[in-house]
Write an enzyme that holds these catalytic residues in place. Structure first.
Site, PDB file in Angstrom:
ATOM      1  N   CYS A   1     -10.682  10.990 -34.643  1.00  0.00           N
ATOM      2  CA  CYS A   1     -10.971   9.598 -34.313  1.00  0.00           C
ATOM      3  C   CYS A   1     -12.468   9.372 -34.190  1.00  0.00           C
ATOM      4  CB  CYS A   1     -10.283   9.198 -33.017  1.00  0.00           C
ATOM      5  SG  CYS A   1      -8.485   9.056 -33.149  1.00  0.00           S
TER       6      CYS A   1
ATOM      7  N   HIS B   1      -7.921  16.066 -32.007  1.00  0.00           N
ATOM      8  CA  HIS B   1      -8.477  15.029 -31.142  1.00  0.00           C
ATOM      9  C   HIS B   1      -9.994  15.165 -31.031  1.00  0.00           C
ATOM     10  CE1 HIS B   1      -4.596  13.513 -29.882  1.00  0.00           C
ATOM     11  NE2 HIS B   1      -4.196  14.752 -29.588  1.00  0.00           N
TER      12      HIS B   1
END
Length: 284
Positions: free
Chosen positions: A258, A192
């Site tokens: 991301c 993440h």
């Protein structure tokens, strides 16, 4: 809008001619004397009319003298600024680097070339059960101060790669059906960039550049060092599946997180940051 054409130059006459002497100021009529001034005034008037027409087509500018104009627009982002003008995709994955914009390569582009001499891949370990099969257990990236454990991730029902639990923001995930780091082929590890509580393990992944080192430690005591060969930012709607997961003739590594614009309603980002690296050293 076209430029004004220059005034035509008088064509020369054939044969010798005599040039008449210019008339004196006294001999010229009042209209003749006023004519140059009228021509200049007329020219300026025409230019003024053109300028007024052009200004009427220009977008309004708020000079502070009246009520501010409200223009609806999306919230600005670093990604939008960096990708401004990137109408033509690059033929290869870029090297990254300080203050360098991250843009996607063409979908059919191959992985970037190795930035350091390649070493032979580690032969696959033959095991009879999954419990005894070696696994990656830790990843270290000195440049961005990453020192994190590695878990495993797989595919969901839609065929998308899953991610580590949001409750463990400092955990990375190795795609269990990709090669073991150091073995032939592209090993894939994701993590993440952030969670609702703040920054996560790959928050600074976009800072990596060609030549940086990534270390992956395995449960069989082997240590692999990968050298970054390129980095790109791509839309999730045009993810370069072949470039990331396609077979290679040497041992490579892919790090994925991301990037782009965060959608608060969907709790997701628009893009992916992808780091490509090649095995450059091994021990154990």
């Amino acid at each position: 809008m076209t430029e004004h054409e220059p005034a035509a130059t008088p064509a020369p006459t054939s044969g010798p001619t005599s040039t008449p002497a210019p008339a004196s100021a006294e001999e010229r009529s009042p209209m003749s004397r006023a004519l140059p001034g009228l021509l200049i005034a007329g020219s300026l008037g025409g230019v003024g009319a053109i300028m007024v027409g052009l200004l009427s087509m220009a977008p309004p500018v708020d000079d502070g003298s009246g009520p501010p104009q409200v223009v609806a627009q999306a919230e600005p982002s670093t990604v939008q600024i960096q990708n401004a003008g990137a109408f033509v995709l690059a033929p290869t994955v870029g090297p990254g680097g300080k203050n360098a914009p991250l843009t996607p390569a063409r979908l059919e582009a191959p992985p970037p070339l190795a930035a350091a001499p390649i070493v032979a891949a580690i032969p696959p370990v033959k095991t009879t059960t999954a419990k005894t099969k070696p696994k990656p257990i830790r990843i270290k990236i000195p440049k961005i101060k990453v020192n994190a454990s590695i878990g495993t991730v797989t595919l969901d029902r839609k065929g998308s790669l899953t991610t580590p639990p949001l409750s463990k923001p400092n955990l990375t995930g190795w795609y269990r059906y990709s090669p073991l780091p150091g073995e032939k082929g592209p090993s894939v590890i994701n993590g993440h960039v952030s969670t609702r509580k703040g920054a996560a393990v790959f928050q600074r992944l976009r800072e990596l550049a060609k030549g940086d080192h990534i270390y992956v430690y395995r449960s069989d005591k082997k240590v692999t060092r990968f050298t970054v060969s390129g980095i790109e930012q791509v839309s999730k709607s045009t993810f370069p599946t072949k470039r990331v997961y396609g077979n290679t003739n040497d041992a490579q590594l892919r790090l994925i997180t991301c990037g782009g614009i965060y959608n608060k309603q969907a709790h997701s980002y628009t893009d992916n940051i992808i780091v490509y690296a090649t095995l450059s050293k091994k021990k154990g």
